[in-house]
Design a protein around this motif. Structure first.
Motif, PDB file in Angstrom:
ATOM      1  N   ARG A 112    -108.295  22.792  78.366  1.00  0.00           N
ATOM      2  CA  ARG A 112    -106.855  23.053  78.389  1.00  0.00           C
ATOM      3  C   ARG A 112    -106.546  24.454  77.864  1.00  0.00           C
ATOM      4  N   PHE A 113    -107.205  24.806  76.779  1.00  0.00           N
ATOM      5  CA  PHE A 113    -106.998  26.119  76.166  1.00  0.00           C
ATOM      6  C   PHE A 113    -107.341  27.224  77.151  1.00  0.00           C
TER       7      PHE A 113
ATOM      8  N   GLY B  98    -106.067  31.459  80.984  1.00  0.00           N
ATOM      9  CA  GLY B  98    -106.231  32.012  82.321  1.00  0.00           C
ATOM     10  C   GLY B  98    -104.910  32.181  83.042  1.00  0.00           C
ATOM     11  N   ASN B  99    -104.016  31.223  82.875  1.00  0.00           N
ATOM     12  CA  ASN B  99    -102.729  31.316  83.549  1.00  0.00           C
ATOM     13  C   ASN B  99    -101.883  32.465  83.028  1.00  0.00           C
ATOM     14  N   ARG B 100    -102.097  32.861  81.779  1.00  0.00           N
ATOM     15  CA  ARG B 100    -101.416  34.057  81.280  1.00  0.00           C
ATOM     16  C   ARG B 100    -101.833  35.280  82.109  1.00  0.00           C
TER      17      ARG B 100
ATOM     18  N   ALA C 264    -104.967  43.714  76.545  1.00  0.00           N
ATOM     19  CA  ALA C 264    -103.790  42.925  76.920  1.00  0.00           C
ATOM     20  C   ALA C 264    -104.049  41.431  76.792  1.00  0.00           C
ATOM     21  N   HIS C 265    -105.214  40.999  77.229  1.00  0.00           N
ATOM     22  CA  HIS C 265    -105.485  39.560  77.261  1.00  0.00           C
ATOM     23  C   HIS C 265    -105.752  38.991  75.873  1.00  0.00           C
ATOM     24  N   ILE C 266    -106.395  39.782  75.022  1.00  0.00           N
ATOM     25  CA  ILE C 266    -106.694  39.293  73.670  1.00  0.00           C
ATOM     26  C   ILE C 266    -105.523  39.539  72.721  1.00  0.00           C
TER      27      ILE C 266
ATOM     28  N   ILE D  74    -100.928  33.295  72.110  1.00  0.00           N
ATOM     29  CA  ILE D  74     -99.949  32.432  72.776  1.00  0.00           C
ATOM     30  C   ILE D  74    -100.627  31.184  73.317  1.00  0.00           C
ATOM     31  N   ALA D  75    -101.776  31.362  73.983  1.00  0.00           N
ATOM     32  CA  ALA D  75    -102.492  30.215  74.549  1.00  0.00           C
ATOM     33  C   ALA D  75    -103.005  29.285  73.458  1.00  0.00           C
TER      34      ALA D  75
END
Length: 261
Positions: free
Chosen positions: A58-59, A64-66, A108-110, A116-117
């Motif tokens: 789920r995490f 990934g959806n972010r 950006a992703h980290i 948030i995720a």
């Protein structure tokens, strides 16, 4: 696109990589790296390495959806979080070297998406139960960094110049962006998990502003790093599909660093 599980995340990233190879689009650099990390996390889930594999699925899906949301927003109308717009906006910039594209995506992703995720996966006090599995990902990332570094050496032979002008190895530039940023992301995840909707919005805005500032520093560094990047750019491969493919197959190649460790 919207993933419902980690398999969808892997397939979505693979689709972006395939399209990038066909189009010669540098967006495939980070997507290829990110896909390999996700594949390794999926393998760890299947091998029972995490305390709660279903929760990690789920995490990773939320995480990934972010990325997919940012990717879709940019493709649609150049919108989305500012730090992602900084990254995507440099894809056609001939002055940006391969490793910068990778670090911009990592930033950006980290520095924005990860907290948030994590907070959405473990709201409130539940966030503490995620900590062990969250930290375990650091070990997985370290293995991917080693393999990707070998691929980077092949397509960007003067990358080690960053060691001489920056006082640290090019490998540590990647590792620093991941490991230290993940430590800060955990702190922010705990903060977000305990906040109300209005407080969360303010925190997310702050994270985006900070990640955007870092993106600008990564894209346009000062001092001796700038002329070093010019030398690196002049010798690295400009065959975008070949670079994406090399990065995308990094985990399939024996790592010289792992062999000599």
């Amino acid at each position: 696109m919207a993933a419902e599980n980690i398999d969808d995340v892997v397939e979505g990233l693979a689709g972006i990589v395939r399209e990038a190879v066909d189009a010669g689009d540098r967006i495939g650099y980070f997507a290829a790296l990110y896909r390999q990390v996700t594949v390794e996390i999926r393998s760890a889930i299947h091998n029972g390495q995490f305390d709660d594999g279903a929760r990690m699925d789920r995490f990773d899906t939320l995480f990934g959806n972010r990325y997919f949301d940012a990717y879709d927003a940019w493709r649609r109308d150049r919108s989305g979080p500012r730090c992602w717009r900084e990254m995507f906006g440099l894809l056609d910039d001939a002055d940006t070297v391969i490793v910068q594209h990778l670090i911009l995506g990592v930033n950006a992703h980290i520095n924005l998406d990860l907290a948030i995720a994590a907070a959405r996966t473990g709201p409130g006090e539940d966030i503490q139960a995620l900590r062990h599995d969250f930290l375990l990902i650091n070990d997985i990332l370290a293995g991917v960094v080693l393999a990707v570094q070998d691929s980077l050496d092949a397509v960007s032979p003067l990358l080690s110049l960053l060691d001489r002008v920056g006082g640290r190895t090019d490998e540590r530039i990647l590792d620093f962006s991941v490991r230290q940023s993940r430590e800060e992301a955990w702190h922010n995840a705990v903060l977000l998990a305990g906040q109300n909707e209005q407080e969360r919005a303010a925190t997310i805005e702050r994270l985006d502003v900070r990640a955007t500032a870092l993106a600008r520093l990564i894209a346009r560094p000062g001092g001796l790093v700038r002329p070093a990047l010019e030398l690196i750019r002049g010798t690295e491969s400009h065959d975008v599909p070949a670079v994406i493919t090399r990065l995308g197959n990094a985990m399939e190649r024996p790592s010289a660093r792992q062999a000599t460790a």
